[in-house]
Design a protein around this motif. Sequence first.
Motif, short mmCIF file in Angstrom:
data_model
loop_
_atom_site.label_atom_id
_atom_site.label_comp_id
_atom_site.label_asym_id
_atom_site.label_seq_id
_atom_site.Cartn_x
_atom_site.Cartn_y
_atom_site.Cartn_z
N VAL A 180 6.97 1.66 8.16
CA VAL A 180 6.69 2.40 6.93
C VAL A 180 7.99 2.89 6.29
O VAL A 180 8.94 3.28 6.98
CB VAL A 180 5.74 3.59 7.20
CG1 VAL A 180 6.45 4.72 7.93
CG2 VAL A 180 5.13 4.09 5.90
N HIS A 194 -4.47 7.52 10.10
CA HIS A 194 -4.99 6.15 10.02
C HIS A 194 -4.48 5.47 8.75
O HIS A 194 -4.09 4.29 8.78
CB HIS A 194 -6.51 6.17 10.04
CG HIS A 194 -7.14 4.82 9.82
ND1 HIS A 194 -7.06 3.80 10.75
CD2 HIS A 194 -7.82 4.32 8.76
CE1 HIS A 194 -7.67 2.73 10.28
NE2 HIS A 194 -8.15 3.03 9.07
N LEU A 195 -4.46 6.20 7.64
CA LEU A 195 -3.95 5.64 6.39
C LEU A 195 -2.48 5.30 6.52
O LEU A 195 -2.03 4.25 6.04
CB LEU A 195 -4.18 6.63 5.24
CG LEU A 195 -5.63 6.87 4.82
CD1 LEU A 195 -5.71 8.04 3.85
CD2 LEU A 195 -6.22 5.62 4.17
N SER A 205 -0.90 4.43 9.15
CA SER A 205 -0.73 3.26 10.01
C SER A 205 -0.90 1.95 9.24
O SER A 205 -0.43 0.91 9.69
CB SER A 205 -1.73 3.32 11.17
OG SER A 205 -3.07 3.07 10.72
N GLN A 206 -1.57 2.00 8.09
CA GLN A 206 -1.81 0.80 7.30
C GLN A 206 -0.96 0.74 6.03
O GLN A 206 -1.07 -0.20 5.26
CB GLN A 206 -3.29 0.73 6.91
CG GLN A 206 -4.23 0.63 8.10
CD GLN A 206 -5.68 0.54 7.67
OE1 GLN A 206 -6.09 1.17 6.67
NE2 GLN A 206 -6.47 -0.24 8.38
N ALA A 207 -0.12 1.76 5.81
CA ALA A 207 0.65 1.86 4.55
C ALA A 207 1.99 1.16 4.67
O ALA A 207 2.55 0.98 5.75
CB ALA A 207 0.86 3.32 4.18
N ASP A 208 2.52 0.77 3.52
CA ASP A 208 3.89 0.27 3.44
C ASP A 208 4.86 1.36 3.04
O ASP A 208 6.02 1.35 3.45
CB ASP A 208 3.96 -0.88 2.42
CG ASP A 208 3.14 -2.08 2.85
OD1 ASP A 208 3.55 -2.76 3.81
OD2 ASP A 208 2.08 -2.33 2.23
N ASN A 222 3.68 4.32 12.28
CA ASN A 222 3.84 3.00 11.66
C ASN A 222 5.33 2.67 11.63
O ASN A 222 6.08 3.21 10.82
CB ASN A 222 3.25 3.02 10.25
CG ASN A 222 3.35 1.69 9.53
OD1 ASN A 222 4.09 0.80 9.94
ND2 ASN A 222 2.62 1.55 8.44
N ARG A 280 0.84 -1.19 0.00
CA ARG A 280 0.00 0.00 0.00
C ARG A 280 0.87 1.25 0.00
O ARG A 280 1.77 1.38 0.83
CB ARG A 280 -0.91 0.01 1.24
CG ARG A 280 -2.00 -1.05 1.20
CD ARG A 280 -2.85 -0.99 2.44
NE ARG A 280 -3.97 -1.92 2.33
CZ ARG A 280 -4.87 -2.12 3.30
NH1 ARG A 280 -4.75 -1.47 4.44
NH2 ARG A 280 -5.86 -2.96 3.11
#
Length: 223
Positions: free
Chosen positions: A99, A65-66, A68-71, A96, A1
Amino acid sequence: RVLDLTRVIAGPVATRFLAAHGADVLRIDPPGFAEVELLLPETTRGKRCAALDLRDRVDRATFEHLVSQADVVVAGLRPGAMTGLGYGPEALRELNGSVITVNHSAYGWSGPWADRRGFDSLVQMSAGIAAAGIPPGVDGSRPAPLPAQALDHGTGFLLAAATCRALSERLVHGRTCDVRGSLLGAANVLMAHPTPGAISTPPPTWTYADTESVTTHWGSVHQ
């Protein structure tokens, strides 16, 4: 992501490459800040797009929030701008820990010009590429930038390759990386290669017979 906070050419080329190789790319623009319309078929292909105001409390919460879920988070703001918004590499990694951050600028990350804004043609002038394009022996000729945004595209592909390397490092060795690139860096690489006068092979030519026409959301396109 991949979160894509880039505009115009260099950054979008990098994230377009990642999207073409399977990444889930979400491009984030400031609300009401229009992109160069003619570039949209090139800069948004394969991506989803959204608008967030990173100075708004609610939008910041959504962005975090995005993250926290991203690579990968890719940004094309000048040095210090993301940090000024509270989202420098260290802050993003607090959201994150794994990240990968990717940033590019016009004139690099150190030196007296590091904070300057810039774009491809300006960097070509600054680096001497445009001066090298003056025809020899022609009095009164003006500097001539390349007939394409080579620094933008070159930087984009280099950033994409470096991002892939960083993803491999994380997968194999568990290390996270911060990737940095610049248009000036691409210019220095280009200037270190032989000049056109030293190349004996004529450049390739192409016509529309070498392309095919496809229908897109933007109309008919030759590719």
